[in-house]
Scaffold this active site. Structure first.
Site, mmCIF file in Angstrom:
data_model
loop_
_atom_site.group_PDB
_atom_site.id
_atom_site.type_symbol
_atom_site.label_atom_id
_atom_site.label_comp_id
_atom_site.label_asym_id
_atom_site.label_seq_id
_atom_site.Cartn_x
_atom_site.Cartn_y
_atom_site.Cartn_z
ATOM 1 N N HIS A 52 -36.554 11.841 12.024
ATOM 2 C CA HIS A 52 -35.411 11.691 12.896
ATOM 3 C C HIS A 52 -35.894 11.703 14.529
ATOM 4 C CE1 HIS A 52 -31.444 11.763 14.498
ATOM 5 N NE2 HIS A 52 -31.061 11.156 13.458
ATOM 6 N N ASP B 69 -29.761 9.833 5.135
ATOM 7 C CA ASP B 69 -29.889 8.524 4.383
ATOM 8 C C ASP B 69 -30.657 8.662 3.180
ATOM 9 O OD1 ASP B 69 -28.419 7.069 6.193
ATOM 10 O OD2 ASP B 69 -29.738 6.863 7.559
HETATM 11 N N1 CMC Z 1 -42.736 8.193 7.223
HETATM 12 C C1 CMC Z 1 -43.856 8.331 7.635
HETATM 13 N N2 CMC Z 1 -44.358 8.725 8.800
HETATM 14 C C2 CMC Z 1 -43.535 8.635 9.602
HETATM 15 C C3 CMC Z 1 -42.066 8.611 9.320
HETATM 16 C C4 CMC Z 1 -41.803 8.296 8.148
HETATM 17 N N3 CMC Z 1 -40.469 8.039 7.607
HETATM 18 N N4 CMC Z 1 -41.334 8.888 10.587
HETATM 19 C C5 CMC Z 1 -42.190 9.224 11.529
HETATM 20 N N5 CMC Z 1 -43.685 9.133 11.007
HETATM 21 C C6 CMC Z 1 -44.789 9.413 11.620
HETATM 22 C C7 CMC Z 1 -45.072 8.501 12.732
HETATM 23 O O1 CMC Z 1 -46.016 7.476 12.237
HETATM 24 C C8 CMC Z 1 -45.774 9.059 13.644
HETATM 25 O O2 CMC Z 1 -47.031 9.575 13.353
HETATM 26 P P1 CMC Z 1 -48.221 9.719 14.462
HETATM 27 O O3 CMC Z 1 -47.943 10.855 15.359
HETATM 28 O O4 CMC Z 1 -49.426 10.011 13.435
HETATM 29 O O5 CMC Z 1 -48.440 8.213 15.099
HETATM 30 C C9 CMC Z 1 -44.759 10.670 13.562
HETATM 31 O O6 CMC Z 1 -44.244 10.547 12.434
HETATM 32 C C10 CMC Z 1 -44.020 10.482 14.863
HETATM 33 O O7 CMC Z 1 -43.033 9.314 14.533
HETATM 34 P P2 CMC Z 1 -42.282 8.417 15.696
HETATM 35 O O8 CMC Z 1 -42.376 6.937 15.425
HETATM 36 O O9 CMC Z 1 -42.687 8.667 17.064
HETATM 37 O O10 CMC Z 1 -40.702 9.059 15.622
HETATM 38 P P3 CMC Z 1 -39.530 8.379 16.038
HETATM 39 O O11 CMC Z 1 -38.823 9.644 16.746
HETATM 40 O O12 CMC Z 1 -39.599 7.204 17.172
HETATM 41 O O13 CMC Z 1 -38.925 7.786 14.889
HETATM 42 C C11 CMC Z 1 -37.407 7.354 13.032
HETATM 43 C C12 CMC Z 1 -37.697 8.156 14.277
HETATM 44 C C13 CMC Z 1 -35.943 7.696 12.322
HETATM 45 C C14 CMC Z 1 -37.226 5.546 13.470
HETATM 46 C C15 CMC Z 1 -38.672 7.539 11.980
HETATM 47 O O14 CMC Z 1 -38.803 8.770 11.737
HETATM 48 C C16 CMC Z 1 -38.349 6.386 10.841
HETATM 49 O O15 CMC Z 1 -38.840 5.356 10.791
HETATM 50 N N6 CMC Z 1 -37.797 7.052 9.739
HETATM 51 C C17 CMC Z 1 -37.547 6.045 8.675
HETATM 52 C C18 CMC Z 1 -36.295 5.437 8.780
HETATM 53 C C19 CMC Z 1 -35.051 6.109 8.644
HETATM 54 O O16 CMC Z 1 -35.008 7.087 7.793
HETATM 55 N N7 CMC Z 1 -34.078 6.192 9.509
HETATM 56 C C20 CMC Z 1 -32.980 6.511 9.490
HETATM 57 C C21 CMC Z 1 -32.571 7.614 10.632
HETATM 58 S S1 CMC Z 1 -31.275 8.696 10.280
HETATM 59 C C22 CMC Z 1 -29.915 7.825 10.395
HETATM 60 C C23 CMC Z 1 -29.554 7.524 11.804
HETATM 61 O O17 CMC Z 1 -29.023 8.668 12.518
HETATM 62 O O18 CMC Z 1 -29.367 6.691 12.200
#
Ligand code: CMC
Length: 435
Positions: A312, A370
């Site tokens: 998240h 989720d």
């Molecule tokens: N699986 C694997 N790796 C992950 C995931 C995941 N679900 N989420 C983040 N990472 C890794 C990402 O690859 C990165 O690694 P590195 O530092 O090696 O490059 C690190 O963790 C930081 O991730 P980020 O992309 O900078 O994090 P973000 O804050 O931009 O993304 C997110 C947040 C929710 C988009 C992402 O965690 C994700 O895509 N999760 C899966 C989708 C999901 O479950 N979304 C629902 C969110 S809750 C409902 C809502 O409030 O809308």
């Protein structure tokens, strides 16, 4: 509140340094007010993903991502989930405090008397293919509501804004259930106003005119909890979209349609659908025995596979909604005798591995709401393609509360982000023959 402190931005290119006031909220990080930066220095700030930018002032919802805390109007989500129903939560988000019994009754009455949609709306549904994604149908039909309620579209009038809020909260379950009925070829069910908000929705989803539908209390409570937990979540992508759309003076139905469109994406509201598809995919390849292989793929830098339902932007601790949804998940599966449901067993095994694996631990990736809400919805009999519609139905109150807060602010301005331009500078168009 302005603090006695200031922030000073200095530049190594000769531009004079600029001082900025610092404001303190009631809780959360202080903010530096950089609004005069451009006027004073000719420079913009650059923060495309809003990683360090507070886009507005708000009194509605607060998240402490490190503590795993979520407050609606100051009340912890854990207490709201146990002591309140969804309509009380709506009242709280819209009005700022919990209703007393008389206020609750009055609010419920108002919602109940707006649950039907104009009969002409059925024609909009008929314009869609039967296999259209229900979110596509919902974006269209909620946008279309703007064409029906001209009597409440003066956004400067607080009474009009209130009526629009009630209409949206009241009609969303009707429209979501109609989207489902349309896709399954069954007749639309009219709302029944003697049922609770969630029981009425379940009846419109699963009842038919041939047979009376008896809502199951445990399942109704589970749906109500899903709605409470998704009701608001401060300045996320869809809420920010609603605010930006609303900042131009667009009508609330159009703004909420924009929010629904944003929610659809798999990184936001589409995650529960994507999560269940992921579990089904692992199940099809061999289930629990294949988790190791799947996790290895997730961790592989060269793959784009993500563990859906994990991670998240704000929570760097266990999502408090996930804990509550996990509880509901057990309750529902117990009620339906599905404790050995393979999706649930797989989800639990995946959760255990991910919570212990250094890749996830070091990145503070915990299950989000989720991860469990998809399993609960599946157990309730809601098809996967409808999951994000349920989220939209729940979040409508948060969107409209945030929209109303923005419009009520006398200093409100149209949102107009700027850019770092890296494209071509001015150049001449050559006649077609010379290109
Ligand atoms: N699986 C694997 N790796 C992950 C995931 C995941 N679900 N989420 C983040 N990472 C890794 C990402 O690859 C990165 O690694 P590195 O530092 O090696 O490059 C690190 O963790 C930081 O991730 P980020 O992309 O900078 O994090 P973000 O804050 O931009 O993304 C997110 C947040 C929710 C988009 C992402 O965690 C994700 O895509 N999760 C899966 C989708 C999901 O479950 N979304 C629902 C969110 S809750 C409902 C809502 O409030 O809308």
């Amino acid at each position: 509140m302005t603090t006695p402190h200031k922030a000073t931005m200095s530049f190594s290119d000769g531009t004079p340094s600029v001082d900025f006031p610092i404001y303190k909220g009631t809780v959360g990080p202080d903010v530096v007010d950089i609004r005069k930066l451009y006027g004073a220095s000719g420079k913009f700030t650059f923060d495309p993903g809003f990683l360090s930018t507070a886009a507005c002032e708000s009194k509605i919802t607060y998240i402490d991502g490190d503590k795993g805390e979520l407050l609606y109007r100051g009340y912890p989500i854990e207490q709201i989930a146990v002591n309140c129903d969804y309509l009380e939560t709506c009242y709280l988000l819209l009005n700022g405090d919990m209703p007393n019994p008389a206020q609750k009754k009055d609010f419920e009455n108002r919602v109940i008397h707006h649950t039907m949609v104009h009969e002409q709306m059925t024609r909009f549904f008929q314009g869609f293919r039967r296999d259209a994604h229900p979110m596509a149908v919902l974006v269209g039909c909620v946008g279309a509501l703007s064409a029906f309620y001209h009597d409440s579209l003066d956004i400067q009038n607080p009474e009009h804004r209130f009526v629009s809020a009630i209409r949206l909260v009241a009609k969303m379950p009707t429209l979501v259930a109609m989207a489902y009925k349309y896709s399954s070829g069954q007749p639309f069910m009219y709302p029944r106003n003697d049922l609770s908000y969630s029981a009425n929705f379940m009846r419109m989803m699963f009842g038919t005119p041939c047979e009376d539908y008896k809502p199951n209390d445990v399942l109704v409570r589970a749906l109500d909890r899903i709605l409470i937990l998704h009701a608001d979540h401060e300045q996320n992508a869809s809420t920010s979209t609603v605010r930006l759309a609303g900042s131009s003076g667009a009508n609330p139905f159009a703004c909420i349609a924009a929010g629904i469109a944003t929610l659809w994406g798999p990184a936001h509201g589409g995650a529960n659908e994507a999560c269940l598809q992921m579990l089904d995919g692992i199940q099809a390849q061999g289930g629990v025995a294949k988790i190791g292989e799947f996790v290895a793929q997730v961790k592989d830098k060269n793959s784009t596979v993500k563990l859906m339902g994990f991670g998240h932007r704000v929570y760097k601790n266990y999502d408090p909604r996930a804990k509550l949804m996990r509880e509901t998940c057990y309750e529902v599966l117990g009620e339906l005798g599905l404790e050995n449901d393979p999706s649930f067993a797989l989800a639990m095994a995946l959760e255990k591995i991910a919570l212990e694996d250094d890749y996830f631990v070091s990145r503070k990736l915990y299950p989000n709401v989720d991860f469990y809400s998809g399993i609960v919805q599946k157990a309730l009999g809601i098809p996967t393609s409808m999951f994000t519609c349920i989220f939209a139905m729940a979040r409508t109150v948060g969107w409209i509360a945030q929209w109303n807060e923005m419009i009520s602010d006398p200093d409100q301005k149209i949102g107009r982000p700027r850019q770092l331009f890296t494209g071509a500078t001015a150049r001449d168009v050559k006649p077609i023959g010379n290109r």
